[in-house]
Design a protein around this motif. Structure first.
Motif, PDB file in Angstrom:
ATOM      1  N   GLY A 161      47.766   4.669   1.504  1.00 45.44           N
ATOM      2  CA  GLY A 161      45.873   4.351   1.895  1.00 45.44           C
ATOM      3  C   GLY A 161      46.761   2.694   2.912  1.00 45.44           C
ATOM      4  O   GLY A 161      48.197   2.484   2.235  1.00 45.44           O
ATOM      5  N   GLN A 162      45.800   2.380   3.005  1.00 48.84           N
ATOM      6  CA  GLN A 162      46.245   0.474   3.029  1.00 48.84           C
ATOM      7  C   GLN A 162      45.659  -0.392   2.776  1.00 48.84           C
ATOM      8  O   GLN A 162      44.247  -0.088   3.027  1.00 48.84           O
ATOM      9  CB  GLN A 162      46.344   0.341   4.751  1.00 48.84           C
ATOM     10  N   LYS A 163      45.906  -0.732   1.747  1.00 45.50           N
ATOM     11  CA  LYS A 163      44.814  -1.864   0.957  1.00 45.50           C
ATOM     12  C   LYS A 163      43.378  -0.791  -0.501  1.00 45.50           C
ATOM     13  O   LYS A 163      43.963   0.265  -0.004  1.00 45.50           O
ATOM     14  CB  LYS A 163      44.510  -3.114   1.578  1.00 45.50           C
ATOM     15  N   PHE A 164      43.018  -1.741  -0.506  1.00 51.31           N
ATOM     16  CA  PHE A 164      41.939  -1.471  -1.053  1.00 51.31           C
ATOM     17  C   PHE A 164      40.930  -1.183  -0.662  1.00 51.31           C
ATOM     18  O   PHE A 164      40.093  -0.122  -0.728  1.00 51.31           O
ATOM     19  CB  PHE A 164      42.211  -1.998  -2.582  1.00 51.31           C
ATOM     20  N   THR A 165      40.235  -1.791   1.031  1.00 54.10           N
ATOM     21  CA  THR A 165      39.428  -2.008   1.611  1.00 54.10           C
ATOM     22  C   THR A 165      39.584  -1.792   2.475  1.00 54.10           C
ATOM     23  O   THR A 165      40.852  -1.712   3.738  1.00 54.10           O
ATOM     24  CB  THR A 165      38.855  -3.305   1.212  1.00 54.10           C
ATOM     25  N   ASN A 203      51.177  -0.629   6.173  1.00 49.82           N
ATOM     26  CA  ASN A 203      50.043  -1.022   7.403  1.00 49.82           C
ATOM     27  C   ASN A 203      49.947   0.549   7.792  1.00 49.82           C
ATOM     28  O   ASN A 203      49.489   1.705   7.266  1.00 49.82           O
ATOM     29  CB  ASN A 203      50.995  -1.997   8.203  1.00 49.82           C
ATOM     30  N   ARG A 204      49.378   0.183   9.068  1.00 50.62           N
ATOM     31  CA  ARG A 204      49.727   1.895   9.735  1.00 50.62           C
ATOM     32  C   ARG A 204      50.418   2.932   9.724  1.00 50.62           C
ATOM     33  O   ARG A 204      50.612   3.905   9.129  1.00 50.62           O
ATOM     34  CB  ARG A 204      48.740   1.463  11.040  1.00 50.62           C
ATOM     35  N   GLU A 205      51.510   1.960  10.186  1.00 49.02           N
ATOM     36  CA  GLU A 205      52.379   2.527  10.266  1.00 49.02           C
ATOM     37  C   GLU A 205      53.181   3.396   9.442  1.00 49.02           C
ATOM     38  O   GLU A 205      54.289   4.682   9.249  1.00 49.02           O
ATOM     39  CB  GLU A 205      53.828   1.632  11.131  1.00 49.02           C
ATOM     40  N   LYS A 206      53.168   2.795   8.447  1.00 51.45           N
ATOM     41  CA  LYS A 206      54.030   2.772   7.085  1.00 51.45           C
ATOM     42  C   LYS A 206      53.096   4.190   6.061  1.00 51.45           C
ATOM     43  O   LYS A 206      53.936   4.863   5.363  1.00 51.45           O
ATOM     44  CB  LYS A 206      53.957   1.746   6.074  1.00 51.45           C
ATOM     45  N   GLN A 207      51.569   3.705   6.072  1.00 53.37           N
ATOM     46  CA  GLN A 207      50.635   4.815   5.576  1.00 53.37           C
ATOM     47  C   GLN A 207      51.255   6.694   6.722  1.00 53.37           C
ATOM     48  O   GLN A 207      51.522   7.677   5.513  1.00 53.37           O
ATOM     49  CB  GLN A 207      49.905   4.454   6.407  1.00 53.37           C
ATOM     50  N   ASP A 208      51.655   5.597   6.987  1.00 49.32           N
ATOM     51  CA  ASP A 208      51.628   6.699   8.216  1.00 49.32           C
ATOM     52  C   ASP A 208      53.027   8.377   8.356  1.00 49.32           C
ATOM     53  O   ASP A 208      53.102   9.460   8.370  1.00 49.32           O
ATOM     54  CB  ASP A 208      51.248   7.513   9.893  1.00 49.32           C
ATOM     55  N   SER A 209      53.877   7.388   8.446  1.00 51.11           N
ATOM     56  CA  SER A 209      55.187   7.601   7.993  1.00 51.11           C
ATOM     57  C   SER A 209      54.914   8.242   6.060  1.00 51.11           C
ATOM     58  O   SER A 209      56.143   9.357   6.518  1.00 51.11           O
ATOM     59  CB  SER A 209      56.331   6.600   7.742  1.00 51.11           C
ATOM     60  N   ALA A 249      41.617   8.176   7.249  1.00 52.31           N
ATOM     61  CA  ALA A 249      42.096   7.636   7.990  1.00 52.31           C
ATOM     62  C   ALA A 249      41.493   8.156   9.372  1.00 52.31           C
ATOM     63  O   ALA A 249      40.728   9.140   9.313  1.00 52.31           O
ATOM     64  CB  ALA A 249      43.621   8.319   7.999  1.00 52.31           C
ATOM     65  N   VAL A 250      41.796   7.701  10.080  1.00 53.67           N
ATOM     66  CA  VAL A 250      41.313   8.106  11.628  1.00 53.67           C
ATOM     67  C   VAL A 250      41.691   9.756  11.863  1.00 53.67           C
ATOM     68  O   VAL A 250      42.768  10.117  10.917  1.00 53.67           O
ATOM     69  CB  VAL A 250      42.177   7.526  13.071  1.00 53.67           C
ATOM     70  N   PHE A 305      48.356  12.904  13.876  1.00 47.61           N
ATOM     71  CA  PHE A 305      49.775  14.181  13.129  1.00 47.61           C
ATOM     72  C   PHE A 305      49.638  15.172  13.480  1.00 47.61           C
ATOM     73  O   PHE A 305      51.020  15.704  12.875  1.00 47.61           O
ATOM     74  CB  PHE A 305      48.248  13.557  11.465  1.00 47.61           C
ATOM     75  N   MET A 306      49.198  15.645  13.806  1.00 49.58           N
ATOM     76  CA  MET A 306      49.096  17.719  13.879  1.00 49.58           C
ATOM     77  C   MET A 306      50.340  17.433  15.167  1.00 49.58           C
ATOM     78  O   MET A 306      50.768  18.456  15.970  1.00 49.58           O
ATOM     79  CB  MET A 306      47.305  18.425  14.652  1.00 49.58           C
TER      80      MET A 306
END
Length: 540
Positions: free
Chosen positions: A230-234, A292-298, A310-311, A316-317
């Protein structure tokens, strides 16, 4: 229809009548009788041009220099004879250029902006003589918009201010499928490999994350998975969204008409106890605070993590399964977890926001506000809705069995534009405008993975979500003085409790510190604003 003589003033009146009638005649309730708006403006000077300030949508900017090149506004000029002089600030400079424009008082006729979140509120700009109070014009000049407001009372409240005034015309997302764009999701192919079902309860979430940690679903023979990222707690990607299972939030939320602050509820300690347990057992990505978004998705793409908020999972697919990189990869949206609250709650505010920015305001420099409102209202009618969402029939789309089908101009663009970029070039649904987004456009844009995810999320209970509120000048000072400090301190403590740097035995001290920072007064301020919000539309 009363005849008009063909003298000089009569010719002018007929031109205006034709222009305004064209716009209003596209509403479902239209008849051959000229609209009241047309009757009232038939002696006004015909509007032939106007200036509009607006940032360009990111999709449109890939292939066009200004909205004058957009098919929608080319059609609008054909229909109405009104030519638009577009003022587009450079990318990333919208706020700066807006402020310079206001300071110089060099105003266009129309300003498209984030009026819902502008400092001081849109009312301040009405009082300062920048934009008009549109309320007197709406009912007579905007029959299409008025109809939608009357049919959708929540959207009406979100568009008005606390005095039941309209200051701008927003983008509307009236169908829930347009709003439900993010939520919990998981690697279903990993679940199949481990012989597990999609988790529906908070206990099942723990069991599934534990199985991912110990079961080596990425198949590399190592126990190197961090099951949840995830990205952070909130925020929308935050691990703190698990709090919904307890029927509370990590921020302000609604409980039976009362505004409450989640961390002041003793149940929030249970939330942190659960999340601390996940972290201690290696079930949460230890870098979640830095992602961040890039690191999370990686983490997902590299088969390290398999669960997150996430969105919708289409990206991803496309990246994994459709590209052939991992044909077995399957990320799927799943329902929000049920926990001690006994119900699947959502904390995603987008689920409830029916009226959103950008919002279209008319300035006090505008010489023809009635005609401008009628021109803008066209987008909210039946015919305008199709034009702004889909473009021109048989050019950008065709209709078959009540469904819109994009033509090759969109799906197989000769200039190599993606379908989203092509929609940005030829329509306004993705660019942001005062209009009602339509499910017909959305069904085509969303991939085969997006709608199943939305179907899993849309059934969640949204009653915890606080609506977008407006604060008085005095309340704004209270919020500005306290909210940022509270948020900063709370986030710091959430992370410390999660990682064990702060023992949960000190939770009472945490709540006392929040009291010392003024959380009770801040809660009362939010309650007052919420009470006013609930009365919108009833205090005209």
């Amino acid at each position: 229809m009363r005849k008009l003589g063909w003298n000089k003033s009569g010719t002018r009146a007929m031109a205006v009548l034709m222009s305004v009638s064209l716009l209003s005649a596209c509403t479902p309730a239209a008849s051959d009788k000229p609209s009241e708006a047309a009757e009232q403006t038939k002696d006004a000077k015909k509007m032939t041009s106007m200036k509009i300030f607006t940032e360009m949508g990111s999709w449109a900017s890939q292939s066009t220099k200004n909205y004058g090149e957009n098919l929608v506004f080319q059609e609008m000029e054909k229909k109405t004879g009104v030519k638009v002089d577009w003022i587009h600030p450079p990318s990333g400079q919208g706020k700066e250029q807006f402020n310079l424009m206001i300071a110089s008082n060099d105003l266009p006729d129309v300003i498209v902006y984030d009026w819902f979140n502008v400092p001081g509120g849109a009312k301040k700009y009405v009082d300062d003589g920048v934009i008009l109070d549109l309320t007197p014009y709406i009912e007579k000049q905007a029959p299409n918009f008025t109809k939608l407001m009357n049919e959708n009372p929540e959207a009406k409240k979100q568009t008005m201010d606390d005095a039941s005034k309209y200051y701008c015309l927003p983008m509307l997302r009236l169908q829930d499928s347009l709003r439900v764009t993010d939520g919990p999701q998981i690697r279903v192919d990993w679940l199949d490999k481990l012989g597990l079902k999609k988790p529906t309860t908070i206990d099942e979430w723990y069991n599934v994350l534990k199985a991912i940690k110990t079961g080596d679903p990425n198949g590399n023979g190592k126990q190197d998975e961090w099951p949840m990222t995830g990205q952070k707690f909130t925020g929308g990607n935050g691990i703190g969204n698990l709090a919904a299972a307890w029927g509370i939030s990590y921020d302000f939320y609604i409980d039976s008409g009362q505004v409450k602050y989640g961390p002041m509820n003793p149940k929030f300690k249970e939330v942190l106890t659960f999340i601390n347990k996940l972290f201690a057992e290696g079930l949460i990505d230890p870098d979640y605070m830095l992602n961040n978004r890039e690191k999370q998705d990686s983490k997902v793409i590299s088969a390290v993590s398999g669960a997150l908020f996430a969105v919708q999972p289409s990206n991803f697919m496309r990246t994994m399964a459709e590209s052939g990189r991992d044909p077995k990869f399957q990320m799927s949206g799943i329902s929000w977890p049920v926990g001690p609250a006994g119900k699947a709650y959502s904390l995603s505010s987008s689920y409830t926001y029916q009226a959103v920015s950008p919002c279209v305001a008319v300035t006090k420099k505008a010489k023809n506000p009635e005609e401008i409102i009628s021109w803008l209202d066209y987008a909210y009618g039946k015919e305008g809705n199709l034009l702004f969402n889909l473009g021109v029939e048989n050019q950008t789309y065709t209709m078959k069995d009540g469904k819109a089908i994009n033509t090759d101009l969109i799906e197989k663009n000769k200039d190599g534009l993606s379908s989203s970029a092509a929609l940005g070039k030829y329509t306004m649904a993705l660019n942001g405008w005062g209009m009602s987004q339509d499910i017909l456009y959305h069904q085509q844009l969303m991939s085969q993975y997006g709608y199943p995810a939305a179907e899993n999320w849309r059934t969640s209970d949204t009653s915890l979500i606080l609506p977008r509120l407006s604060f008085t000048a005095e309340e704004t000072q209270v919020v500005a003085r306290s909210k940022t400090d509270v948020d900063t301190y709370a986030l710091e403590m959430f992370d410390k409790f999660t990682t064990g740097k702060e023992p949960l035995a000190n939770y009472d001290k945490f709540m006392q510190r929040l009291k010392d920072m003024g959380i009770d007064n801040l809660t009362k301020t939010y309650q007052a604003a919420y009470d006013r919000y609930q009365k919108r539309g009833n205090n005209k």
